[in-house]
Design a protein around this motif. Sequence first.
Motif, PDB file in Angstrom:
ATOM      1  N   THR A 133      16.612  37.594  34.035  1.00 54.04           N
ATOM      2  CA  THR A 133      17.318  38.149  35.193  1.00 54.04           C
ATOM      3  C   THR A 133      18.399  37.192  35.678  1.00 54.04           C
ATOM      4  OG1 THR A 133      15.355  39.411  35.850  1.00 54.04           O
ATOM      5  CG2 THR A 133      17.019  39.012  37.556  1.00 54.04           C
ATOM      6  N   ILE A 134      18.089  35.904  35.734  1.00 53.93           N
ATOM      7  CA  ILE A 134      19.084  34.908  36.158  1.00 53.93           C
ATOM      8  C   ILE A 134      20.278  34.941  35.211  1.00 53.93           C
ATOM      9  CG2 ILE A 134      19.552  32.431  36.396  1.00 53.93           C
ATOM     10  CD1 ILE A 134      16.590  32.145  37.315  1.00 53.93           C
ATOM     11  N   GLY A 135      20.023  34.998  33.910  1.00 53.12           N
ATOM     12  CA  GLY A 135      21.110  35.069  32.936  1.00 53.12           C
ATOM     13  C   GLY A 135      21.981  36.297  33.144  1.00 53.12           C
ATOM     14  N   GLU A 136      21.354  37.445  33.378  1.00 54.08           N
ATOM     15  CA  GLU A 136      22.106  38.682  33.627  1.00 54.08           C
ATOM     16  C   GLU A 136      22.963  38.555  34.881  1.00 54.08           C
ATOM     17  OE1 GLU A 136      19.144  41.743  33.888  1.00 54.08           O
ATOM     18  OE2 GLU A 136      18.550  41.502  31.781  1.00 54.08           O
ATOM     19  N   ARG A 137      22.390  37.978  35.935  1.00 51.76           N
ATOM     20  CA  ARG A 137      23.128  37.846  37.196  1.00 51.76           C
ATOM     21  C   ARG A 137      24.287  36.870  37.057  1.00 51.76           C
ATOM     22  NH1 ARG A 137      18.678  39.888  40.229  1.00 51.76           N
ATOM     23  NH2 ARG A 137      18.579  41.884  39.164  1.00 51.76           N
ATOM     24  N   LEU A 138      24.086  35.784  36.303  1.00 52.02           N
ATOM     25  CA  LEU A 138      25.175  34.834  36.083  1.00 52.02           C
ATOM     26  C   LEU A 138      26.335  35.486  35.335  1.00 52.02           C
ATOM     27  CD1 LEU A 138      23.276  31.558  35.155  1.00 52.02           C
ATOM     28  CD2 LEU A 138      24.801  31.896  37.099  1.00 52.02           C
ATOM     29  N   ARG A 139      26.010  36.247  34.290  1.00 54.23           N
ATOM     30  CA  ARG A 139      27.065  36.945  33.545  1.00 54.23           C
ATOM     31  C   ARG A 139      27.794  37.942  34.423  1.00 54.23           C
ATOM     32  NH1 ARG A 139      23.185  36.237  29.699  1.00 54.23           N
ATOM     33  NH2 ARG A 139      22.205  38.246  30.063  1.00 54.23           N
ATOM     34  N   ALA A 140      27.053  38.720  35.210  1.00 54.83           N
ATOM     35  CA  ALA A 140      27.678  39.716  36.085  1.00 54.83           C
ATOM     36  C   ALA A 140      28.548  39.045  37.138  1.00 54.83           C
ATOM     37  CB  ALA A 140      26.600  40.572  36.759  1.00 54.83           C
ATOM     38  N   THR A 141      28.066  37.947  37.723  1.00 56.19           N
ATOM     39  CA  THR A 141      28.840  37.234  38.747  1.00 56.19           C
ATOM     40  C   THR A 141      30.103  36.643  38.141  1.00 56.19           C
ATOM     41  OG1 THR A 141      26.826  36.736  39.978  1.00 56.19           O
ATOM     42  CG2 THR A 141      28.759  35.371  40.448  1.00 56.19           C
ATOM     43  N   ARG A 142      29.986  36.019  36.978  1.00 55.28           N
ATOM     44  CA  ARG A 142      31.155  35.447  36.319  1.00 55.28           C
ATOM     45  C   ARG A 142      32.207  36.524  36.023  1.00 55.28           C
ATOM     46  NH1 ARG A 142      29.646  33.447  30.904  1.00 55.28           N
ATOM     47  NH2 ARG A 142      30.086  35.577  30.357  1.00 55.28           N
ATOM     48  N   THR A 143      31.758  37.640  35.501  1.00 53.08           N
ATOM     49  CA  THR A 143      32.684  38.732  35.183  1.00 53.08           C
ATOM     50  C   THR A 143      33.373  39.246  36.437  1.00 53.08           C
ATOM     51  OG1 THR A 143      31.368  39.371  33.270  1.00 53.08           O
ATOM     52  CG2 THR A 143      32.852  41.042  34.169  1.00 53.08           C
ATOM     53  N   ARG A 144      32.611  39.435  37.492  1.00 53.75           N
ATOM     54  CA  ARG A 144      33.188  39.949  38.744  1.00 53.75           C
ATOM     55  C   ARG A 144      34.174  38.947  39.337  1.00 53.75           C
ATOM     56  NH1 ARG A 144      35.683  43.299  41.583  1.00 53.75           N
ATOM     57  NH2 ARG A 144      35.034  43.527  43.728  1.00 53.75           N
ATOM     58  N   LEU A 145      33.841  37.662  39.323  1.00 52.32           N
ATOM     59  CA  LEU A 145      34.757  36.660  39.870  1.00 52.32           C
ATOM     60  C   LEU A 145      36.020  36.548  39.024  1.00 52.32           C
ATOM     61  CD1 LEU A 145      32.265  33.920  41.108  1.00 52.32           C
ATOM     62  CD2 LEU A 145      33.546  35.571  42.480  1.00 52.32           C
ATOM     63  N   LEU A 146      35.896  36.706  37.708  1.00 48.07           N
ATOM     64  CA  LEU A 146      37.093  36.719  36.874  1.00 48.07           C
ATOM     65  C   LEU A 146      37.971  37.926  37.208  1.00 48.07           C
ATOM     66  CD1 LEU A 146      35.728  35.584  33.402  1.00 48.07           C
ATOM     67  CD2 LEU A 146      37.371  34.375  34.849  1.00 48.07           C
ATOM     68  N   ASP A 147      37.338  39.061  37.488  1.00 46.46           N
ATOM     69  CA  ASP A 147      38.098  40.241  37.913  1.00 46.46           C
ATOM     70  C   ASP A 147      38.869  39.961  39.199  1.00 46.46           C
ATOM     71  OD1 ASP A 147      37.191  41.758  35.789  1.00 46.46           O
ATOM     72  OD2 ASP A 147      35.680  42.850  36.969  1.00 46.46           O
ATOM     73  N   LEU A 148      38.219  39.247  40.126  1.00 44.81           N
ATOM     74  CA  LEU A 148      38.830  38.971  41.421  1.00 44.81           C
ATOM     75  C   LEU A 148      39.884  37.858  41.353  1.00 44.81           C
ATOM     76  CD1 LEU A 148      35.702  39.073  43.748  1.00 44.81           C
ATOM     77  CD2 LEU A 148      37.582  40.720  43.720  1.00 44.81           C
ATOM     78  N   TYR A 149      39.613  36.805  40.583  1.00 47.64           N
ATOM     79  CA  TYR A 149      40.434  35.612  40.640  1.00 47.64           C
ATOM     80  C   TYR A 149      41.090  35.214  39.318  1.00 47.64           C
ATOM     81  CZ  TYR A 149      38.222  34.992  45.128  1.00 47.64           C
ATOM     82  OH  TYR A 149      37.788  35.190  46.399  1.00 47.64           O
ATOM     83  N   GLY A 150      40.790  35.917  38.260  1.00 55.13           N
ATOM     84  CA  GLY A 150      41.358  35.577  36.961  1.00 55.13           C
ATOM     85  C   GLY A 150      42.846  35.836  36.915  1.00 55.13           C
ATOM     86  N   PRO A 151      43.512  35.305  35.903  1.00 60.84           N
ATOM     87  CA  PRO A 151      44.949  35.522  35.794  1.00 60.84           C
ATOM     88  C   PRO A 151      45.241  37.000  35.598  1.00 60.84           C
ATOM     89  CG  PRO A 151      44.102  34.492  33.806  1.00 60.84           C
ATOM     90  CD  PRO A 151      42.965  34.546  34.791  1.00 60.84           C
ATOM     91  N   PRO A 152      46.324  37.475  36.175  1.00 56.64           N
ATOM     92  CA  PRO A 152      46.661  38.887  36.010  1.00 56.64           C
ATOM     93  C   PRO A 152      47.021  39.177  34.550  1.00 56.64           C
ATOM     94  CG  PRO A 152      48.435  37.717  37.116  1.00 56.64           C
ATOM     95  CD  PRO A 152      47.290  36.739  36.964  1.00 56.64           C
ATOM     96  N   THR A 153      46.715  40.359  34.141  1.00 59.94           N
ATOM     97  CA  THR A 153      47.078  40.764  32.787  1.00 59.94           C
ATOM     98  C   THR A 153      48.397  41.537  32.851  1.00 59.94           C
ATOM     99  OG1 THR A 153      45.787  42.774  32.983  1.00 59.94           O
ATOM    100  CG2 THR A 153      44.691  40.874  31.999  1.00 59.94           C
ATOM    101  N   ASN A 154      49.205  41.327  31.873  1.00 60.85           N
ATOM    102  CA  ASN A 154      50.524  41.989  31.804  1.00 60.85           C
ATOM    103  C   ASN A 154      50.510  43.094  30.755  1.00 60.85           C
ATOM    104  OD1 ASN A 154      51.570  40.289  33.750  1.00 60.85           O
ATOM    105  ND2 ASN A 154      52.122  38.732  32.243  1.00 60.85           N
ATOM    106  N   GLY A 155      49.382  43.705  30.570  1.00 66.67           N
ATOM    107  CA  GLY A 155      49.299  44.747  29.564  1.00 66.67           C
ATOM    108  C   GLY A 155      48.832  44.175  28.243  1.00 66.67           C
ATOM    109  N   PRO A 156      48.788  45.013  27.229  1.00 67.39           N
ATOM    110  CA  PRO A 156      48.285  44.550  25.935  1.00 67.39           C
ATOM    111  C   PRO A 156      49.189  43.509  25.303  1.00 67.39           C
ATOM    112  CG  PRO A 156      48.963  46.875  25.845  1.00 67.39           C
ATOM    113  CD  PRO A 156      49.164  46.404  27.254  1.00 67.39           C
ATOM    114  N   ALA A 157      48.560  42.565  24.619  1.00 71.92           N
ATOM    115  CA  ALA A 157      49.329  41.529  23.921  1.00 71.92           C
ATOM    116  C   ALA A 157      50.077  42.133  22.747  1.00 71.92           C
ATOM    117  CB  ALA A 157      48.376  40.426  23.426  1.00 71.92           C
ATOM    118  N   SER A 158      51.260  41.592  22.453  1.00 69.48           N
ATOM    119  CA  SER A 158      52.043  42.127  21.335  1.00 69.48           C
ATOM    120  C   SER A 158      51.706  41.416  20.069  1.00 69.48           C
ATOM    121  CB  SER A 158      53.523  42.025  21.538  1.00 69.48           C
ATOM    122  OG  SER A 158      53.927  41.718  22.802  1.00 69.48           O
TER     123      SER A 158
END
Length: 158
Positions: A133-158
């Motif tokens: 459960t701790i592992g699942e929560r860490l992955r979910a938290t990391r993913t959510r924080l990356l969504d909130l604070y990660g670098p913006p995406t400029n669309g698909p890479a060429s």
Amino acid sequence: MTTSPDRPCGARLLAALPAGERESLSSLARNVVLPAGTRIFEEGEEADRFWILCSGTVALDIEIPGRGRAVVETIGADGLLGWSWLCPPRQWHLGAETRDAVRAWEFDATAVRTLCAERPALGLALVTLVAETIGERLRATRTRLLDLYGPPTNGPAS
């Protein structure tokens, strides 16, 4: 204490326990109903219990300074709510609030830790379940924080 006549509350979680230990743990369960919008616990408070959800959903959140609460994961039926009760200093690492009405089995952490000390097979199985459960929560938290604070995406890479 069942979700339906043919599927007990927490069937998936209880299946991870040795057959002889399921009844021992289930005997400590207290059936509770939490209305929608109930704040179950706050980050930093004493973690003195945990729940197996029978129905409904609970949002786990983290307080982000200057931004308020951000939901990092939502737990539904058959999910384990709370792991901080097992690990010192036994304080909640996240906050939790019901999204809709929740029916759950509530467990007193002290009673469960005492039972685990008396029944090492149950203790090992619960520690393994909580570690997953701790592992699942860490992955979910990391993913959510990356969504909130990660670098913006400029669309698909060429």
